[in-house]
Every structure is written in C-alpha cells, then in structure tokens.
Motif scaffolding. Structure first.
Motif, PDB file in Angstrom:
ATOM      1  N   HIS A  22      -8.083  -0.398   0.575  1.00 11.28           N
ATOM      2  CA  HIS A  22      -9.505  -1.315   0.365  1.00 11.28           C
ATOM      3  C   HIS A  22     -10.468  -0.420   0.770  1.00 11.28           C
ATOM      4  O   HIS A  22     -10.900  -0.206   2.072  1.00 11.28           O
ATOM      5  CB  HIS A  22      -9.480  -2.580   0.834  1.00 11.28           C
ATOM      6  CG  HIS A  22     -10.755  -3.369   0.666  1.00 11.28           C
ATOM      7  ND1 HIS A  22     -10.905  -4.511   1.071  1.00 11.28           N
ATOM      8  CD2 HIS A  22     -11.636  -3.063  -0.092  1.00 11.28           C
ATOM      9  CE1 HIS A  22     -12.115  -5.151   0.722  1.00 11.28           C
ATOM     10  NE2 HIS A  22     -12.599  -4.159   0.038  1.00 11.28           N
ATOM     11  N   ALA A  23     -11.206   0.323  -0.127  1.00  8.36           N
ATOM     12  CA  ALA A  23     -12.442   1.173   0.081  1.00  8.36           C
ATOM     13  C   ALA A  23     -13.661   0.205   0.574  1.00  8.36           C
ATOM     14  O   ALA A  23     -13.931  -0.593  -0.114  1.00  8.36           O
ATOM     15  CB  ALA A  23     -12.855   1.986  -1.132  1.00  8.36           C
ATOM     16  N   HIS A  24     -14.164   0.825   1.752  1.00 12.47           N
ATOM     17  CA  HIS A  24     -15.446  -0.142   2.229  1.00 12.47           C
ATOM     18  C   HIS A  24     -16.645   0.807   2.193  1.00 12.47           C
ATOM     19  O   HIS A  24     -16.576   1.857   2.478  1.00 12.47           O
ATOM     20  CB  HIS A  24     -15.263  -0.479   3.897  1.00 12.47           C
ATOM     21  CG  HIS A  24     -14.205  -1.369   3.906  1.00 12.47           C
ATOM     22  ND1 HIS A  24     -13.928  -2.243   5.033  1.00 12.47           N
ATOM     23  CD2 HIS A  24     -12.840  -1.716   3.153  1.00 12.47           C
ATOM     24  CE1 HIS A  24     -13.016  -2.901   5.040  1.00 12.47           C
ATOM     25  NE2 HIS A  24     -12.280  -2.632   3.929  1.00 12.47           N
ATOM     26  N   VAL A  25     -17.737   0.185   1.739  1.00 17.57           N
ATOM     27  CA  VAL A  25     -18.959   0.957   1.573  1.00 17.57           C
ATOM     28  C   VAL A  25     -19.345   1.232   3.189  1.00 17.57           C
ATOM     29  O   VAL A  25     -19.691   0.259   3.799  1.00 17.57           O
ATOM     30  CB  VAL A  25     -19.823   0.337   0.634  1.00 17.57           C
ATOM     31  CG1 VAL A  25     -21.361   0.810   0.741  1.00 17.57           C
ATOM     32  CG2 VAL A  25     -19.552  -0.097  -0.824  1.00 17.57           C
ATOM     33  N   VAL A  62      -3.732   6.212   7.737  1.00 13.99           N
ATOM     34  CA  VAL A  62      -4.658   7.129   6.678  1.00 13.99           C
ATOM     35  C   VAL A  62      -5.662   6.320   6.144  1.00 13.99           C
ATOM     36  O   VAL A  62      -6.664   6.865   5.867  1.00 13.99           O
ATOM     37  CB  VAL A  62      -3.456   7.744   6.019  1.00 13.99           C
ATOM     38  CG1 VAL A  62      -4.197   8.673   4.853  1.00 13.99           C
ATOM     39  CG2 VAL A  62      -2.459   8.622   6.717  1.00 13.99           C
ATOM     40  N   GLU A  63      -5.413   5.278   5.819  1.00 10.89           N
ATOM     41  CA  GLU A  63      -6.341   4.376   5.044  1.00 10.89           C
ATOM     42  C   GLU A  63      -7.665   4.374   5.894  1.00 10.89           C
ATOM     43  O   GLU A  63      -8.661   4.544   5.383  1.00 10.89           O
ATOM     44  CB  GLU A  63      -5.708   3.016   4.639  1.00 10.89           C
ATOM     45  CG  GLU A  63      -6.755   2.162   3.533  1.00 10.89           C
ATOM     46  CD  GLU A  63      -6.730   0.846   4.008  1.00 10.89           C
ATOM     47  OE1 GLU A  63      -6.444   0.262   4.980  1.00 10.89           O
ATOM     48  OE2 GLU A  63      -7.449   0.166   2.930  1.00 10.89           O
ATOM     49  N   LYS A  64      -7.316   4.053   7.152  1.00 10.24           N
ATOM     50  CA  LYS A  64      -8.478   3.791   8.040  1.00 10.24           C
ATOM     51  C   LYS A  64      -9.324   5.157   8.170  1.00 10.24           C
ATOM     52  O   LYS A  64     -10.646   5.113   8.165  1.00 10.24           O
ATOM     53  CB  LYS A  64      -8.157   3.372   9.427  1.00 10.24           C
ATOM     54  CG  LYS A  64      -7.858   1.877   9.671  1.00 10.24           C
ATOM     55  CD  LYS A  64      -7.735   1.532  11.002  1.00 10.24           C
ATOM     56  CE  LYS A  64      -7.610   0.217  11.201  1.00 10.24           C
ATOM     57  NZ  LYS A  64      -7.022  -0.287  12.362  1.00 10.24           N
ATOM     58  N   MET A 105       0.947  -1.343   0.140  1.00 17.73           N
ATOM     59  CA  MET A 105       0.107   0.212  -0.015  1.00 17.73           C
ATOM     60  C   MET A 105       0.882   1.136  -0.056  1.00 17.73           C
ATOM     61  O   MET A 105       1.747   1.284   0.744  1.00 17.73           O
ATOM     62  CB  MET A 105      -0.970  -0.018   1.229  1.00 17.73           C
ATOM     63  CG  MET A 105      -2.177   1.012   1.297  1.00 17.73           C
ATOM     64  SD  MET A 105      -3.307   0.821   2.139  1.00 17.73           S
ATOM     65  CE  MET A 105      -2.724   0.375   4.020  1.00 17.73           C
ATOM     66  N   LEU A 106       0.296   2.352  -0.684  1.00  8.97           N
ATOM     67  CA  LEU A 106       1.239   3.277  -0.858  1.00  8.97           C
ATOM     68  C   LEU A 106       1.120   4.491   0.283  1.00  8.97           C
ATOM     69  O   LEU A 106       1.999   5.470   0.159  1.00  8.97           O
ATOM     70  CB  LEU A 106       1.007   3.947  -2.371  1.00  8.97           C
ATOM     71  CG  LEU A 106       1.158   3.113  -3.808  1.00  8.97           C
ATOM     72  CD1 LEU A 106       0.824   3.901  -4.743  1.00  8.97           C
ATOM     73  CD2 LEU A 106       2.942   2.675  -3.511  1.00  8.97           C
TER      74      LEU A 106
END
Ligand code: FE2
Ligand code: FE2
Length: 171
Positions: A68-71, A7-9, A1-2
C-alpha cells in the motif's frame, strides 16, 4: 503481499525523498525563471518532471506487489538561492541523499532475499550515478567559467543545452 513487509515500509519511506526531489527542482526552476535564467529554468523543470516519473515508478511498484503506497508528508523546499552554482550544489546534495537511500534499499532487499525488488532498483542505481555525474560535471564547468554576474549568462547557456526550452519542459 509479494515482498517482505520490511521492504514495503522502506520503499514507502523512500517515496518521501523522490517527492522532495520533485519539489526541490520545481522550486529551483521557479527561482531561475524569476531571475531570467531561462535555460536553467527549463533544465530544472525537466529534472522535476523526471523525478515525478521516479516517484510514480516506486508508487506503482509498491501497489503492484500487493503493498500500500502512502503519499508522503513534505516540508516546504528552499525557495531562494544566491547563484546557479548554489542550485547545482544543493541538487547534488539532494541527489546524494537519494543515492544513499537507494543503496540501503538494495542492501535490505538483498538481506531479505527479495530479488524482485532488487531487480526493480537496478534502474535507480544507474539513474543516480548519472544524476550525480551530471551535477558534478556542471559544478566543474561553473567553476571553470568562474563567478561574477556576467558569467551567469554563460552558465545559463550550459544548462540550456541540457534542458530544452521552458515551453517544452512545461508543456
Ligand atoms: Fe529520483
Ligand atoms: Fe534525481
């Protein structure tokens, strides 16, 4: 992951606010339309469509940088309002929450030395300022026009200037 996991969370958590904004504006537009406030309905449908673009920008970014984007899960938005003034006040409150969340994201990206995400967020910092200024201006205009049932017609005209027609906004 870049980008950092933290930050992703945080970006994933923010998706909930952008999605809530899509729902909020859609709900407001629908209320306006059922009350015959066509100008306001068109304006709020357009706001909802803009929020959809914001949501997708965040969503795509998360996956593009290898996350991984979560709805998000959502609660039902408020469906009825007393006046157009109330819809604008609620919109300003909602926009302010989004602004606070975006500022926190910028601070986190900075702390994590994640310059890519900080650069990505710049658009949203500018966008939020515009949105809050717009609702501040509208609320001021509504106060100038004054309360009372007849004034709703003039308020609707004010919003119409900003939104185009319902047909255009929903096409
Ligand atoms: Fe947004
Ligand atoms: Fe917004």
């Amino acid at each position: 992951m870049l980008i950092p996991v933290k930050v992703e969370k945080a970006l994933n958590a923010h998706l909930g606010l952008e999605m809530a904004a899509i729902y909020h504006y859609l709900s407001v537009a629908s209320w306006c339309e059922t009350k015959g406030f066509e100008g306001s309905a068109a304006f709020f449908y357009k706001q909802s469509a803009e929020e959809q673009l914001h949501f997708m920008k965040f969503f795509n970014y998360i996956n593009q940088v290898g996350g991984h984007a979560h709805v998000p899960e959502l609660k039902k938005p408020q469906t009825s309002f007393k006046t157009i003034l109330e819809t604008c006040q609620k919109s300003l409150e909602a926009e302010h929450k989004v602004t606070v969340s975006i500022y926190k994201l910028v601070e986190l990206a900075r702390a994590e030395k994640d310059h890519a995400t900080e650069a990505f967020l710049k658009f949203f910092v500018d966008e939020q300022l515009e949105e809050e200024m717009q609702f501040n201006r509208l609320i001021d205009r509504i106060h100038l026009i004054g309360g009372g049932p007849q004034s709703m017609y003039y308020i609707d005209k004010e919003l119409e200037k900003l939104g185009g027609t319902t047909a255009e906004a929903t096409e």
